[in-house]
Design a protein around this motif. Structure first.
Motif, PDB file in Angstrom:
ATOM      1  N   PHE A  52       9.147  -1.599   3.652  1.00 42.78           N
ATOM      2  CA  PHE A  52       9.601  -0.981   2.404  1.00 42.78           C
ATOM      3  C   PHE A  52       8.664   0.126   1.941  1.00 42.78           C
ATOM      4  O   PHE A  52       9.038   0.958   1.115  1.00 42.78           O
ATOM      5  N   LEU A  53       7.433   0.113   2.434  1.00 42.65           N
ATOM      6  CA  LEU A  53       6.447   1.138   2.114  1.00 42.65           C
ATOM      7  C   LEU A  53       5.849   1.670   3.412  1.00 42.65           C
ATOM      8  O   LEU A  53       5.762   0.943   4.414  1.00 42.65           O
ATOM      9  N   GLU A  54       5.418   2.923   3.383  1.00 41.85           N
ATOM     10  CA  GLU A  54       4.753   3.525   4.534  1.00 41.85           C
ATOM     11  C   GLU A  54       3.244   3.519   4.301  1.00 41.85           C
ATOM     12  O   GLU A  54       2.785   3.845   3.201  1.00 41.85           O
ATOM     13  N   PRO A  55       2.455   3.175   5.310  1.00 41.93           N
ATOM     14  CA  PRO A  55       0.999   3.157   5.123  1.00 41.93           C
ATOM     15  C   PRO A  55       0.426   4.568   5.002  1.00 41.93           C
ATOM     16  O   PRO A  55       0.956   5.520   5.575  1.00 41.93           O
ATOM     17  N   THR A  56      -0.661   4.670   4.244  1.00 40.35           N
ATOM     18  CA  THR A  56      -1.401   5.931   4.180  1.00 40.35           C
ATOM     19  C   THR A  56      -2.167   6.146   5.474  1.00 40.35           C
ATOM     20  O   THR A  56      -2.246   7.265   5.993  1.00 40.35           O
ATOM     21  N   SER A  57      -2.728   5.073   6.004  1.00 43.98           N
ATOM     22  CA  SER A  57      -3.392   5.103   7.303  1.00 43.98           C
ATOM     23  C   SER A  57      -3.385   3.696   7.881  1.00 43.98           C
ATOM     24  O   SER A  57      -3.076   2.727   7.195  1.00 43.98           O
ATOM     25  N   GLY A  58      -3.721   3.590   9.144  1.00 48.74           N
ATOM     26  CA  GLY A  58      -3.707   2.294   9.816  1.00 48.74           C
ATOM     27  C   GLY A  58      -2.356   2.007  10.457  1.00 48.74           C
ATOM     28  O   GLY A  58      -1.427   2.815  10.392  1.00 48.74           O
ATOM     29  N   GLU A  59      -2.276   0.840  11.107  1.00 49.35           N
ATOM     30  CA  GLU A  59      -1.079   0.498  11.868  1.00 49.35           C
ATOM     31  C   GLU A  59      -0.682  -0.958  11.657  1.00 49.35           C
ATOM     32  O   GLU A  59      -1.524  -1.808  11.352  1.00 49.35           O
ATOM     33  N   ILE A  60       0.616  -1.226  11.862  1.00 50.08           N
ATOM     34  CA  ILE A  60       1.137  -2.588  11.894  1.00 50.08           C
ATOM     35  C   ILE A  60       1.847  -2.778  13.227  1.00 50.08           C
ATOM     36  O   ILE A  60       2.724  -1.988  13.598  1.00 50.08           O
ATOM     37  N   HIS A  61       1.464  -3.830  13.948  1.00 51.84           N
ATOM     38  CA  HIS A  61       2.089  -4.167  15.222  1.00 51.84           C
ATOM     39  C   HIS A  61       2.768  -5.514  15.090  1.00 51.84           C
ATOM     40  O   HIS A  61       2.205  -6.460  14.517  1.00 51.84           O
TER      41      HIS A  61
END
Length: 353
Positions: A52-61
């Motif tokens: 529902f939100l986009e990260p400013t930085s970093g990753e989700i796997h």
């Protein structure tokens, strides 16, 4: 099922950092609670996982798939996740059965498959007798079961729960904690559960991530978090420990209010400022001096309250430190009485400051 991994995940809203460089791995089939006070970043973290939100930085796997990064975010409907909200979000014009099968019908499954899945989940969640009722005809606990059934019936890879019990009364909350854990043990979906209630986290979680200021302050099993807090924040938030401030004499002794206390936990350096946590029920309170002066501190009772199963004392030591002690209810010590506090060394835990 699939693992979920957050790699240096950050979310900013303008100049405000809400999630700050969070790293966390949740193995498949594991239930992890994000626990913390309002504003700590736990719900924002969950919404980042959901897409529902986009990260400013970093990753989700998720498993071997990259689902979120600053450059690319997979939309929620492509993540094979189910989410349960605080409000349950049931369709008021649909029956229980229609609400539960809504996701299956969107996937255009055939009628026989939908019927078999519905029958199975109704039995599992004990909703058979309510299948033709509407949400407005259900109690809060029954609505919560419908929301769980709807989320589980589509067989998601990941189940996300955002403070799902906050709208229930105390008795229903307690019942549903165990129900959520029972269903997790049956289905073993990878689960991320957001709550501010430590009892919910202790009851349901395999692992607890205590969040503070957008960061994970401590990650561990419920036993680790409760018995071995590492920071002052965790010690106060989980179980409301007393935190004693003193000066280290060596790696496992501190000076406090004219006494020397032996402690466990973090190794200290001589002459450094030290913080030590001890729970209220671990303090022994006496009106006479104990035989041994080890880990004993003088204090004066400033308040005493009878709570039925115990008495809750507030005491003040010679250096002005206020501590709480919980004792058996048999003996009442009035305010103004000088007492001796024995702090068992194995229960005095030095914290990482």
């Amino acid at each position: 099922m699939a693992s979920v991994e957050l790699r240096d995940l950050t979310k900013r809203f303008g100049p405000v950092t809400v999630v700050d460089n969070v790293a966390l791995r949740i193995d498949h089939g594991q239930l992890v609670c994000l626990l913390g006070p309002s504003g700590c970043g736990k719900t924002t973290t969950l919404r980042l996982i959901a897409g529902f939100l986009e990260p400013t930085s970093g990753e989700i796997h998720v498993g071997d798939r990259l689902v979120s990064s600053a450059a690319r975010t997979l939309p929620p409907e492509q993540r094979k996740m189910s989410m349960i909200f605080q409000s349950y979000a049931l369709w008021p014009h649909m029956t229980v059965a229609e609400n539960i099968t809504y996701g299956l019908r969107l996937r255009k499954m055939d009628r026989d498959t939908i019927g078999k899945k519905l029958k199975s989940i109704l039995q599992t969640t004990k909703l058979e007798a309510l299948a033709e009722r509407y949400p407005g005809e259900l109690s809060g606990g029954q609505q919560q079961r419908v929301a769980l059934a709807r989320a589980l019936v589509v067989e998601p890879e990941t189940l996300l729960l955002d403070e799902p019990l906050s709208n229930l009364d105390a008795n229903l909350r307690e019942e549903m904690r165990f129900e959520i854990r029972r269903l997790h043990d049956e289905y073993r979906y990878t689960t991320v559960y957001v709550t501010h209630d430590q009892s919910e986290a202790m009851t349901t979680a395999d692992m607890i991530a205590v969040m503070n200021g957008g960061k994970i302050d401590q990650l561990g099993t419920p036993e680790d978090i409760y018995d071995r807090p590492q920071s002052e924040f965790v010690a106060r938030f989980i179980g409301s420990s007393n935190v004693i401030k003193g000066v280290a004499r060596d790696e496992n002794h501190i000076s406090f209010s004219g006494a020397t206390l032996r402690v466990v936990g973090a190794k200290l350096a001589a002459n450094q400022d030290a913080a030590v946590a001890i729970r209220q029920h671990d303090i022994q309170l006496s009106t006479s001096a104990p035989a041994s002066a080890d880990n004993t501190v003088k204090a004066t009772v400033t308040r005493q309250v009878f709570l039925g199963a115990n008495r809750d004392y507030v005491v003040e030591t010679a250096d002005g430190t206020t501590l709480r002690a919980v004792t058996s209810p048999q003996t009442a010590v009035p305010a103004g009485t000088e007492v001796w506090l024995t702090l068992p060394p194995e229960r005095c835990r030095a914290l990482i400051r």
